[in-house]
Design a protein around this motif. Structure first.
Motif, short mmCIF file in Angstrom:
data_model
loop_
_atom_site.label_atom_id
_atom_site.label_comp_id
_atom_site.label_asym_id
_atom_site.label_seq_id
_atom_site.Cartn_x
_atom_site.Cartn_y
_atom_site.Cartn_z
N GLY A 6 0.82 -1.21 0.00
CA GLY A 6 0.00 0.00 0.00
C GLY A 6 0.85 1.25 0.00
O GLY A 6 1.86 1.32 -0.70
N THR A 7 0.45 2.22 0.81
CA THR A 7 1.11 3.53 0.82
C THR A 7 1.86 3.76 2.12
O THR A 7 1.27 3.84 3.20
CB THR A 7 0.08 4.66 0.63
OG1 THR A 7 -0.57 4.47 -0.63
CG2 THR A 7 0.76 6.02 0.65
N GLY A 8 3.17 3.81 2.01
CA GLY A 8 4.01 4.30 3.09
C GLY A 8 4.50 5.69 2.71
O GLY A 8 4.57 6.03 1.53
N VAL A 9 4.80 6.50 3.71
CA VAL A 9 5.32 7.84 3.41
C VAL A 9 6.62 8.06 4.17
O VAL A 9 6.77 7.65 5.33
CB VAL A 9 4.32 8.97 3.75
CG1 VAL A 9 3.11 8.89 2.83
CG2 VAL A 9 3.90 8.93 5.21
N ALA A 10 7.57 8.71 3.50
CA ALA A 10 8.85 9.07 4.10
C ALA A 10 8.70 10.44 4.74
O ALA A 10 8.73 11.47 4.07
CB ALA A 10 9.94 9.09 3.03
N LEU A 11 8.50 10.45 6.04
CA LEU A 11 8.12 11.67 6.75
C LEU A 11 9.20 12.74 6.71
O LEU A 11 10.39 12.46 6.84
CB LEU A 11 7.79 11.34 8.20
CG LEU A 11 6.52 10.55 8.46
CD1 LEU A 11 6.50 10.06 9.90
CD2 LEU A 11 5.28 11.39 8.17
N PHE A 184 8.46 -11.68 -1.45
CA PHE A 184 9.32 -10.49 -1.44
C PHE A 184 8.58 -9.33 -2.11
O PHE A 184 7.96 -9.50 -3.16
CB PHE A 184 10.63 -10.78 -2.18
CG PHE A 184 11.64 -9.66 -2.14
CD1 PHE A 184 12.39 -9.43 -1.00
CD2 PHE A 184 11.84 -8.85 -3.25
CE1 PHE A 184 13.33 -8.41 -0.95
CE2 PHE A 184 12.78 -7.84 -3.22
CZ PHE A 184 13.52 -7.61 -2.07
N LEU A 185 8.63 -8.15 -1.50
CA LEU A 185 7.88 -7.00 -1.99
C LEU A 185 8.76 -6.03 -2.77
O LEU A 185 9.87 -5.71 -2.33
CB LEU A 185 7.23 -6.25 -0.82
CG LEU A 185 6.36 -7.06 0.14
CD1 LEU A 185 5.77 -6.14 1.21
CD2 LEU A 185 5.26 -7.79 -0.61
N VAL A 186 8.26 -5.57 -3.89
CA VAL A 186 8.92 -4.51 -4.66
C VAL A 186 8.12 -3.24 -4.45
O VAL A 186 6.99 -3.11 -4.92
CB VAL A 186 9.00 -4.86 -6.16
CG1 VAL A 186 9.65 -3.72 -6.94
CG2 VAL A 186 9.80 -6.16 -6.35
N ILE A 187 8.71 -2.31 -3.70
CA ILE A 187 8.05 -1.06 -3.31
C ILE A 187 8.69 0.07 -4.10
O ILE A 187 9.91 0.22 -4.11
CB ILE A 187 8.22 -0.82 -1.80
CG1 ILE A 187 7.60 -1.97 -1.00
CG2 ILE A 187 7.62 0.52 -1.40
CD1 ILE A 187 7.97 -1.96 0.47
N SER A 188 7.88 0.90 -4.72
CA SER A 188 8.41 2.00 -5.51
C SER A 188 8.83 3.16 -4.63
O SER A 188 8.12 3.54 -3.70
CB SER A 188 7.37 2.50 -6.52
OG SER A 188 7.88 3.61 -7.23
N GLY A 201 2.49 -5.18 -10.82
CA GLY A 201 2.70 -6.22 -9.83
C GLY A 201 3.51 -5.79 -8.62
O GLY A 201 3.83 -6.62 -7.76
N GLY A 202 3.85 -4.51 -8.54
CA GLY A 202 4.54 -3.99 -7.38
C GLY A 202 3.61 -3.91 -6.18
O GLY A 202 2.39 -4.09 -6.29
N SER A 203 4.20 -3.62 -5.00
CA SER A 203 3.44 -3.66 -3.75
C SER A 203 3.04 -2.30 -3.23
O SER A 203 2.53 -2.20 -2.11
CB SER A 203 4.25 -4.40 -2.69
OG SER A 203 4.50 -5.73 -3.10
N GLY A 204 3.26 -1.24 -4.02
CA GLY A 204 2.90 0.09 -3.56
C GLY A 204 4.10 1.01 -3.52
O GLY A 204 4.97 0.94 -4.39
N GLN A 222 -4.32 2.17 -3.79
CA GLN A 222 -5.27 1.09 -3.53
C GLN A 222 -5.96 0.66 -4.81
O GLN A 222 -6.10 -0.55 -5.08
CB GLN A 222 -6.30 1.52 -2.49
CG GLN A 222 -7.26 0.41 -2.07
CD GLN A 222 -6.55 -0.81 -1.52
OE1 GLN A 222 -5.60 -0.69 -0.75
NE2 GLN A 222 -7.00 -2.00 -1.92
N TRP A 223 -6.39 1.62 -5.60
CA TRP A 223 -6.99 1.27 -6.89
C TRP A 223 -6.00 0.55 -7.79
O TRP A 223 -6.36 -0.38 -8.52
CB TRP A 223 -7.54 2.53 -7.57
CG TRP A 223 -8.89 2.94 -7.08
CD1 TRP A 223 -9.83 2.15 -6.50
CD2 TRP A 223 -9.46 4.25 -7.13
NE1 TRP A 223 -10.96 2.88 -6.19
CE2 TRP A 223 -10.76 4.18 -6.57
CE3 TRP A 223 -9.01 5.49 -7.58
CZ2 TRP A 223 -11.60 5.28 -6.47
CZ3 TRP A 223 -9.84 6.60 -7.48
CH2 TRP A 223 -11.12 6.49 -6.92
N GLY A 224 -4.73 0.99 -7.75
CA GLY A 224 -3.71 0.32 -8.54
C GLY A 224 -3.52 -1.12 -8.11
O GLY A 224 -3.41 -2.03 -8.95
N LEU A 225 -3.51 -1.37 -6.81
CA LEU A 225 -3.38 -2.74 -6.30
C LEU A 225 -4.57 -3.61 -6.71
O LEU A 225 -4.43 -4.82 -6.91
CB LEU A 225 -3.25 -2.72 -4.77
CG LEU A 225 -1.94 -2.15 -4.22
CD1 LEU A 225 -2.08 -1.89 -2.72
CD2 LEU A 225 -0.78 -3.09 -4.50
#
Length: 291
Positions: A6-11, A184-188, A201-204, A222-225
């Motif tokens: 999903g969505t993580g943010v780099a604060l 294993f997750l590929v996170i952008s 096919g990435g994980s967010g 979420q829509w992309g997933l």
């Protein structure tokens, strides 16, 4: 590792005018993100200006975020560098119990070989008591950690659960997604490419701009997933201008200019970074006004 889908943010790390940390503003940014659907938070990354944060400040920042979070979403802590022994020492001396994983940047400046990358992260994987997310960002480190090296690490160490890939290289993304172990997750880490990566096919994402537009950005991911290409692409089109703007000069000056315009914090950054120019601030203000 569903926590990191999903969505993580780099604060960001908000500063006051005197460049001391604005803990009240930081807590407000955390609340804004959690209440608007962000899935997890990343502490002390590049966007948090980790290069100019002291060890004492890092602990204080973590404490503020942990308190504001109240256990609602997973937290990821940045622990990395180009001195492997120092990274291992930090891992061993840090209380990692509040965190779901560490985010560890590829060694910068040293420009290691691919075997050097492997041995560095082998040492980290063996030292960390919690899962490890690799962070490949060759635009900042000066050396790409190749897909073959990432996949080797993912295969050899169960504690290495994901990569934040930020090479802005579509071919590398696709190679990772195609050949990765199943869990294993590929996170952008590229806000401008993330939707395409997620649809492939990435994980967010671990995003910069997502923290300023958490509701819209989280919905897009979420829509992309879910494979909802039409609606997610519409949101992407709305957000793409501000994604381009915040990286026009440097990060995090751009995202801090956004937060200043939104009334959350000052746009102060620590040298050698400088605040966004008036010209960029004007363009950001115009975007926010129409958005």
């Amino acid at each position: 590792m569903n926590a990191f889908i999903g969505t993580g943010v780099a604060l960001i790390t908000p500063f006051k005018a005197d460049l001391s940390i604005d803990h009240q503003a930081l807590a407000a940014v955390v609340e804004f993100n959690i209440s608007n659907g962000v899935n997890y938070l990343v502490i002390s990354g590049t966007t948090g200006e980790s290069a100019t944060i002291t060890a004492k400040e890092k602990k204080e920042i973590s404490a503020t975020i942990i308190k504001a979070n109240k256990g609602r979403v997973p937290l990821v802590i940045g622990i990395g560098g180009n001195n492997t022994a120092a990274v291992v020492e930090e891992l061993q001396s840090t209380d990692l119990s509040p965190f779901a994983a560490i985010l560890s940047v590829a060694p910068y400046y040293s420009k290691p070989t691919q075997e050097g990358f492997y041995q560095h992260f082998k040492a980290i994987a063996e030292a960390s008591k919690i899962p490890v997310v690799l962070y490949n960002v060759p635009g900042r480190t000066a050396k790409n950690m190749e897909a073959s090296t990432i996949l080797r690490l993912a295969t050899d160490f169960k504690s290495i659960v994901a990569v934040k890939e930020a090479g802005n290289n579509r071919e590398q993304y696709l190679e990772l997604i195609k050949n990765k172990p199943a869990d294993f997750l590929v996170i952008s880490g590229d806000d401008d490419l993330v939707l395409g990566v997620t649809l492939a096919g990435g994980s967010g994402v671990i995003s910069v701009i997502g923290q300023a537009f958490p509701k819209e950005f989280s919905q897009m991911i979420q829509w992309g997933l879910e494979g909802n290409t039409e609606d997610s692409r519409k949101l992407e089109a709305r957000l793409m201008p501000i994604i381009n703007l915040i990286f026009e000069e440097n990060n995090p000056a751009g995202i801090k200019a956004v937060f200043k315009k939104m009334g959350y914090c000052e746009d102060a950054v620590r040298l050698p970074l400088v605040p966004a120019t008036e010209a960029l601030q004007s363009k950001i203000a115009a975007f926010i006004a129409q958005f």
